[in-house]
Design an enzyme around this catalytic site. Structure first.
Site, PDB file in Angstrom:
ATOM      1  N   ASN A   1      -0.689   7.779  -7.108  1.00 46.67           N
ATOM      2  CA  ASN A   1      -1.004   9.191  -7.168  1.00 46.67           C
ATOM      3  C   ASN A   1      -0.143  10.117  -8.293  1.00 46.67           C
ATOM      4  O   ASN A   1      -0.554  10.588  -9.097  1.00 46.67           O
ATOM      5  CB  ASN A   1      -0.580   9.672  -5.650  1.00 46.67           C
TER       6      ASN A   1
ATOM      7  N   ARG B   1       0.318   3.385  -3.212  1.00 44.78           N
ATOM      8  CA  ARG B   1      -0.282   4.682  -3.154  1.00 44.78           C
ATOM      9  C   ARG B   1       0.455   5.784  -3.546  1.00 44.78           C
ATOM     10  O   ARG B   1       0.038   6.524  -4.530  1.00 44.78           O
ATOM     11  CB  ARG B   1      -0.284   5.003  -1.412  1.00 44.78           C
TER      12      ARG B   1
ATOM     13  N   SER C   1       0.779  -1.119   0.001  1.00 43.83           N
ATOM     14  CA  SER C   1      -0.069   0.003   0.099  1.00 43.83           C
ATOM     15  C   SER C   1       0.791   1.040  -0.056  1.00 43.83           C
ATOM     16  O   SER C   1       0.452   2.316  -0.871  1.00 43.83           O
ATOM     17  CB  SER C   1      -1.025  -0.002   1.256  1.00 43.83           C
TER      18      SER C   1
END
Lengths: 157, 239
Positions: free
Chosen positions: B183, B179, B175
């Site tokens: 992004n 992440r 994660s």
């Protein structure tokens, strides 16, 4: 789009090196400087507080001393006043006594003088009466025989 | 490019060196008296990171705080690269590549290291390893093993515990890395899409997206740092 294992390993090595560098050469000096400044500011604030407290102490002490001095001055002043009035009183009394004494003496003197003068006068009147009587009678009179008459006369003067 | 992703490696290393150089200069010149502008800036960052670490990690911060600072600044600089014109550096690189006698059409370069999974996974795997290091440090190997085998459901449901904990541990680096990567990769993609518009239509969306990305850049680096701290403090402390 894929990750490559050698690239990941290379990046990790670089990352670890960077972290170690930061840990050894970047973090400690900066935090030490910050901590030292914090300490200095804390010391300064503490010193300022101490100074303010000392000032307060000193001013309260001076106030106390001033009040003490004032009451002492008041005491001294009232004592002095009392003493002065006492002295004046005393002096007045002494003066009165002296005056009374002088007056009494003077009266005494006057009385004595008057008495003396009266005695003198009495004597002189006596003699004068004798002389006058002898001259009037133009003859020897027994002074002894008429002495009581003469003294009666003198006492009436 | 090759399996080595040299572009990401070089750009991220250069950015990291820029960060270290700046902070090293500030550290060398650090004074306990009135701080200068650079020192002020660095101190604000250091204090901010130190407070973030202090809030969740209750132990010796001598390693974790510099780690968090490095992650924050480094990832921030990576992410900042997406604010550069999206075609600028690749165009320049194509010229250089062509001048070196290669075919400019094959000159690929990725300017934003955090839009490369190699970089984000390198960070998150490092954090993953550190999670184990701190687990062993805080609980001991035995304590860690016991917790791993028995933690949520008790000793009777050992297989369930193992499965759950394995998933939980693996989810952390995945994660973290995905992440950040997602992004920034998506951000770059939008920039590329905007760049495909006619020039007069690019200005407003490009400006808007760039301004929005100032937020994303900072936020993603902050999230990466904070989660690292939280994971390590969770690993270090007993439950």
């Amino acid at each position: 789009m894929q990750a490559s294992i050698p690239s990941i390993v290379g990046q990790m090595i670089v990352f670890i090196a960077f972290v170690l560098f930061t840990m050894k050469f970047v973090w400690p000096p900066i935090t030490a400087a910050m901590e030292a400044r914090r300490q200095r500011i804390a010391d300064g604030l503490a010193a300022a507080e101490r100074g303010a407290k000392a000032l307060q102490d000193a001013s309260s002490k001076s106030d106390q001393a001033l009040a003490e001095a004032r009451t002492q001055a008041q005491d001294i002043l009232s004592a002095a006043n009392k003493q002065a009035s006492q002295i004046v009183e005393q002096a007045k009394g002494t003066a009165q006594q002296e005056a009374d004494r002088i007056v009494a003496k003077a009266q005494d003197d006057v009385g004595r003088e008057v008495a003396r003068a009266r005695e003198e006068l009495r004597k002189q009147v006596g003699e004068l009466a004798v002389i006058g009587a002898s001259k009037i009678l133009k003859r020897e009179i027994d002074a002894k025989a008429h002495a009581d008459v003469l003294s009666d006369l003198a006492a009436r003067v | 490019m090759s399996a080595w992703h040299i572009d990401t490696l070089i750009i991220s290393t250069l950015l990291g060196l820029a960060f270290l150089t700046l902070f090293r200069i500030a550290a060398v010149r650090a004074t306990e008296g009135v701080p200068g502008k650079l020192q002020n800036f660095v101190e604000i960052l250091v204090e901010f990171v130190d407070n973030s670490v202090k809030d969740s990690f209750h132990g010796n911060r001598a390693f974790i705080a510099p780690l968090a600072l490095t992650i924050f600044c480094w990832v921030f600089l990576w992410n900042c690269m997406d604010l550069l014109p999206v075609d600028g550096i690749p165009l320049l690189w194509a010229q250089i590549y062509g001048a070196m006698g290669h075919d400019p059409a094959h000159a690929y370069i990725r300017v934003v290291p955090s839009a490369d999974m190699s970089a984000t996974f390198a960070l998150s795997i490092s954090v993953f390893i550190l999670i184990f290091v701190y687990s062993f440090k805080g609980k001991g190997v035995k304590g860690f093993t016991v917790e791993f085998l028995t933690h949520p459901f008790g000793a009777k449901l050992l297989p369930a515990n193992v499965i759950l904990n394995t998933v939980e541990y693996l989810a952390k680096p995945m994660s973290l890395a995905l992440r950040l990567f997602g992004n920034l990769y998506a951000g770059e993609l939008i920039f590329i899409l905007i760049a495909l518009l006619p020039w007069w239509a690019q200005i407003i969306p490009g400006l808007g997206w760039a301004i929005f990305h100032i937020l994303v850049v900072t936020l993603q680096s902050f999230i990466f740092m904070t989660l690292t701290i939280v994971y390590l403090s969770m690993a270090y402390e007993h439950h």
